[in-house]
Motif scaffolding. Structure first.
Motif, PDB file in Angstrom:
ATOM      1  N   GLY A 114     -23.953 -13.102 -20.597  1.00 48.96           N
ATOM      2  CA  GLY A 114     -22.851 -12.796 -19.685  1.00 48.96           C
ATOM      3  C   GLY A 114     -21.532 -13.339 -20.197  1.00 48.96           C
ATOM      4  N   GLY A 115     -20.501 -13.168 -19.372  1.00 44.93           N
ATOM      5  CA  GLY A 115     -19.181 -13.637 -19.755  1.00 44.93           C
ATOM      6  C   GLY A 115     -18.224 -13.653 -18.584  1.00 44.93           C
ATOM      7  N   HIS A 116     -17.049 -14.209 -18.839  1.00 46.87           N
ATOM      8  CA  HIS A 116     -16.024 -14.347 -17.810  1.00 46.87           C
ATOM      9  C   HIS A 116     -15.120 -13.112 -17.772  1.00 46.87           C
ATOM     10  CE1 HIS A 116     -16.922 -18.526 -16.903  1.00 46.87           C
ATOM     11  NE2 HIS A 116     -17.135 -18.685 -18.204  1.00 46.87           N
ATOM     12  N   TYR A 117     -14.800 -12.687 -16.561  1.00 42.21           N
ATOM     13  CA  TYR A 117     -13.941 -11.541 -16.319  1.00 42.21           C
ATOM     14  C   TYR A 117     -12.935 -11.905 -15.235  1.00 42.21           C
ATOM     15  CZ  TYR A 117     -17.519  -8.834 -18.752  1.00 42.21           C
ATOM     16  OH  TYR A 117     -18.398  -8.360 -19.687  1.00 42.21           O
ATOM     17  N   THR A 118     -11.795 -11.245 -15.287  1.00 33.74           N
ATOM     18  CA  THR A 118     -10.799 -11.335 -14.222  1.00 33.74           C
ATOM     19  C   THR A 118     -10.429  -9.913 -13.827  1.00 33.74           C
ATOM     20  OG1 THR A 118      -9.925 -13.390 -15.134  1.00 33.74           O
ATOM     21  CG2 THR A 118      -8.524 -12.219 -13.567  1.00 33.74           C
ATOM     22  N   VAL A 119     -10.355  -9.676 -12.526  1.00 32.60           N
ATOM     23  CA  VAL A 119     -10.021  -8.342 -12.031  1.00 32.60           C
ATOM     24  C   VAL A 119      -8.778  -8.435 -11.152  1.00 32.60           C
ATOM     25  CG1 VAL A 119     -10.839  -6.335 -10.734  1.00 32.60           C
ATOM     26  CG2 VAL A 119     -12.474  -7.706 -12.061  1.00 32.60           C
ATOM     27  N   ASN A 120      -7.844  -7.517 -11.377  1.00 28.44           N
ATOM     28  CA  ASN A 120      -6.639  -7.384 -10.553  1.00 28.44           C
ATOM     29  C   ASN A 120      -6.666  -6.008  -9.900  1.00 28.44           C
ATOM     30  OD1 ASN A 120      -5.696  -9.877 -11.568  1.00 28.44           O
ATOM     31  ND2 ASN A 120      -4.744  -8.853 -13.300  1.00 28.44           N
ATOM     32  N   VAL A 121      -6.353  -5.977  -8.614  1.00 30.72           N
ATOM     33  CA  VAL A 121      -6.339  -4.721  -7.865  1.00 30.72           C
ATOM     34  C   VAL A 121      -4.991  -4.568  -7.182  1.00 30.72           C
ATOM     35  CG1 VAL A 121      -7.388  -3.411  -5.973  1.00 30.72           C
ATOM     36  CG2 VAL A 121      -8.825  -4.834  -7.442  1.00 30.72           C
ATOM     37  N   SER A 122      -4.430  -3.376  -7.278  1.00 29.42           N
ATOM     38  CA  SER A 122      -3.178  -3.044  -6.603  1.00 29.42           C
ATOM     39  C   SER A 122      -3.396  -1.761  -5.808  1.00 29.42           C
ATOM     40  CB  SER A 122      -2.069  -2.846  -7.643  1.00 29.42           C
ATOM     41  OG  SER A 122      -0.865  -2.478  -7.025  1.00 29.42           O
ATOM     42  N   ILE A 123      -3.025  -1.791  -4.543  1.00 23.23           N
ATOM     43  CA  ILE A 123      -3.207  -0.634  -3.663  1.00 23.23           C
ATOM     44  C   ILE A 123      -1.876  -0.284  -3.014  1.00 23.23           C
ATOM     45  CG2 ILE A 123      -4.238   0.115  -1.487  1.00 23.23           C
ATOM     46  CD1 ILE A 123      -6.716  -1.464  -2.241  1.00 23.23           C
ATOM     47  N   VAL A 124      -1.516   0.990  -3.089  1.00 20.52           N
ATOM     48  CA  VAL A 124      -0.340   1.484  -2.380  1.00 20.52           C
ATOM     49  C   VAL A 124      -0.826   2.094  -1.075  1.00 20.52           C
ATOM     50  CG1 VAL A 124       1.593   3.108  -2.413  1.00 20.52           C
ATOM     51  CG2 VAL A 124       0.955   1.887  -4.500  1.00 20.52           C
ATOM     52  N   THR A 125      -0.214   1.666   0.011  1.00 20.24           N
ATOM     53  CA  THR A 125      -0.606   2.111   1.344  1.00 20.24           C
ATOM     54  C   THR A 125       0.655   2.181   2.205  1.00 20.24           C
ATOM     55  OG1 THR A 125      -2.159   1.697   3.158  1.00 20.24           O
ATOM     56  CG2 THR A 125      -1.157  -0.246   2.137  1.00 20.24           C
ATOM     57  N   ASN A 126       0.490   2.263   3.497  1.00 26.80           N
ATOM     58  CA  ASN A 126       1.624   2.301   4.412  1.00 26.80           C
ATOM     59  C   ASN A 126       1.503   1.138   5.403  1.00 26.80           C
ATOM     60  OD1 ASN A 126       3.422   2.868   6.566  1.00 26.80           O
ATOM     61  ND2 ASN A 126       3.411   5.024   6.025  1.00 26.80           N
ATOM     62  N   PHE A 127       2.515   0.273   5.418  1.00 22.28           N
ATOM     63  CA  PHE A 127       2.500  -0.906   6.290  1.00 22.28           C
ATOM     64  C   PHE A 127       3.122  -0.656   7.667  1.00 22.28           C
ATOM     65  CE2 PHE A 127       2.951  -3.994   2.418  1.00 22.28           C
ATOM     66  CZ  PHE A 127       1.625  -3.808   2.098  1.00 22.28           C
ATOM     67  N   GLU A 128       3.653   0.526   7.905  1.00 23.24           N
ATOM     68  CA  GLU A 128       4.419   0.765   9.134  1.00 23.24           C
ATOM     69  C   GLU A 128       3.667   0.353  10.400  1.00 23.24           C
ATOM     70  OE1 GLU A 128       7.631   1.518   9.304  1.00 23.24           O
ATOM     71  OE2 GLU A 128       7.732   1.653   7.129  1.00 23.24           O
ATOM     72  N   LYS A 129       2.408   0.725  10.499  1.00 29.30           N
ATOM     73  CA  LYS A 129       1.626   0.387  11.696  1.00 29.30           C
ATOM     74  C   LYS A 129       1.466  -1.134  11.838  1.00 29.30           C
ATOM     75  CE  LYS A 129      -2.377   2.104  14.196  1.00 29.30           C
ATOM     76  NZ  LYS A 129      -3.582   2.942  14.127  1.00 29.30           N
ATOM     77  N   SER A 130       1.192  -1.823  10.738  1.00 25.83           N
ATOM     78  CA  SER A 130       1.011  -3.278  10.790  1.00 25.83           C
ATOM     79  C   SER A 130       2.338  -4.006  11.023  1.00 25.83           C
ATOM     80  CB  SER A 130       0.331  -3.790   9.520  1.00 25.83           C
ATOM     81  OG  SER A 130       1.127  -3.555   8.380  1.00 25.83           O
ATOM     82  N   PHE A 131       3.464  -3.405  10.588  1.00 28.73           N
ATOM     83  CA  PHE A 131       4.775  -3.988  10.886  1.00 28.73           C
ATOM     84  C   PHE A 131       4.962  -4.130  12.395  1.00 28.73           C
ATOM     85  CE2 PHE A 131       7.002  -2.053   6.893  1.00 28.73           C
ATOM     86  CZ  PHE A 131       6.450  -3.034   6.096  1.00 28.73           C
ATOM     87  N   LYS A 132       4.493  -3.117  13.110  1.00 23.47           N
ATOM     88  CA  LYS A 132       4.685  -3.081  14.563  1.00 23.47           C
ATOM     89  C   LYS A 132       3.636  -3.898  15.317  1.00 23.47           C
ATOM     90  CE  LYS A 132       6.893   1.365  14.177  1.00 23.47           C
ATOM     91  NZ  LYS A 132       6.654   2.775  14.045  1.00 23.47           N
ATOM     92  N   SER A 133       2.386  -3.820  14.852  1.00 23.65           N
ATOM     93  CA  SER A 133       1.295  -4.434  15.612  1.00 23.65           C
ATOM     94  C   SER A 133       1.005  -5.890  15.250  1.00 23.65           C
ATOM     95  CB  SER A 133       0.007  -3.631  15.416  1.00 23.65           C
ATOM     96  OG  SER A 133      -0.525  -3.856  14.121  1.00 23.65           O
ATOM     97  N   ASP A 134       1.265  -6.274  14.020  1.00 23.49           N
ATOM     98  CA  ASP A 134       0.899  -7.596  13.512  1.00 23.49           C
ATOM     99  C   ASP A 134      -0.609  -7.837  13.638  1.00 23.49           C
ATOM    100  OD1 ASP A 134       1.409 -10.062  12.296  1.00 23.49           O
ATOM    101  OD2 ASP A 134       1.669 -11.091  14.214  1.00 23.49           O
ATOM    102  N   GLU A 135      -1.400  -6.776  13.422  1.00 23.96           N
ATOM    103  CA  GLU A 135      -2.856  -6.849  13.537  1.00 23.96           C
ATOM    104  C   GLU A 135      -3.519  -6.471  12.213  1.00 23.96           C
ATOM    105  OE1 GLU A 135      -4.579  -7.948  16.092  1.00 23.96           O
ATOM    106  OE2 GLU A 135      -2.867  -8.168  17.438  1.00 23.96           O
ATOM    107  N   LEU A 136      -4.549  -7.219  11.844  1.00 27.41           N
ATOM    108  CA  LEU A 136      -5.277  -6.983  10.605  1.00 27.41           C
ATOM    109  C   LEU A 136      -5.886  -5.586  10.557  1.00 27.41           C
ATOM    110  CD1 LEU A 136      -6.340  -8.077   7.914  1.00 27.41           C
ATOM    111  CD2 LEU A 136      -8.267  -9.060   9.172  1.00 27.41           C
TER     112      LEU A 136
END
Length: 118
Positions: free
Chosen positions: A27-49
């Motif tokens: 085995g060996g060591h790995y690092t993973v980076n993830v980037s997701i484009v989405t829309n925050f508008e609903k969470s801006f208003k609700s402040d809910e996960l």
């Protein structure tokens, strides 16, 4: 339209990917980076996960797929992208980078990496 991005960077994994028999056993060591484009508008208003992308879900998908042996990290990256799209609502696009540390390529190399964007 605004672009809203969530990044989960530096997900550390110890996995058994590679074409060599030694990689399957040691085995060996790995690092993973993830980037997701989405829309925050609903969470801006609700402040809910529930109205945004939960980082815990991203991390769980990455860890789960990195635990499944593949010869190629390209294969693992494709599986991660596919699961993100299937399991997380509201993804407009995603990017996954898998870094394989100290690959056995017969030279003094820190790491190799693949990047998949969809």
């Amino acid at each position: 339209m605004a672009k809203h991005t969530i990044e989960v960077n530096g997900i550390k994994c110890y996995s058994f990917h590679g074409c060599l028999v030694e990689e399957e056993k040691i085995g060996g060591h790995y690092t993973v980076n993830v980037s997701i484009v989405t829309n925050f508008e609903k969470s801006f208003k609700s402040d809910e996960l529930k109205d945004t992308v939960d980082y815990v879900s991203i991390n769980a998908i990455v860890k789960s797929e990195m635990d499944i042996r593949s010869k190629l990290i390209e294969h693992v990256g494709h599986r991660i992208i596919k699961r993100l799209k299937q399991e997380i609502k509201g993804i407009q696009s995603s990017k996954v980078k898998i870094i394989k540390h100290t690959p056995p390529i017969g030279g003094d190399v820190d790491d190799v990496a693949i990047i998949i964007e969809e």
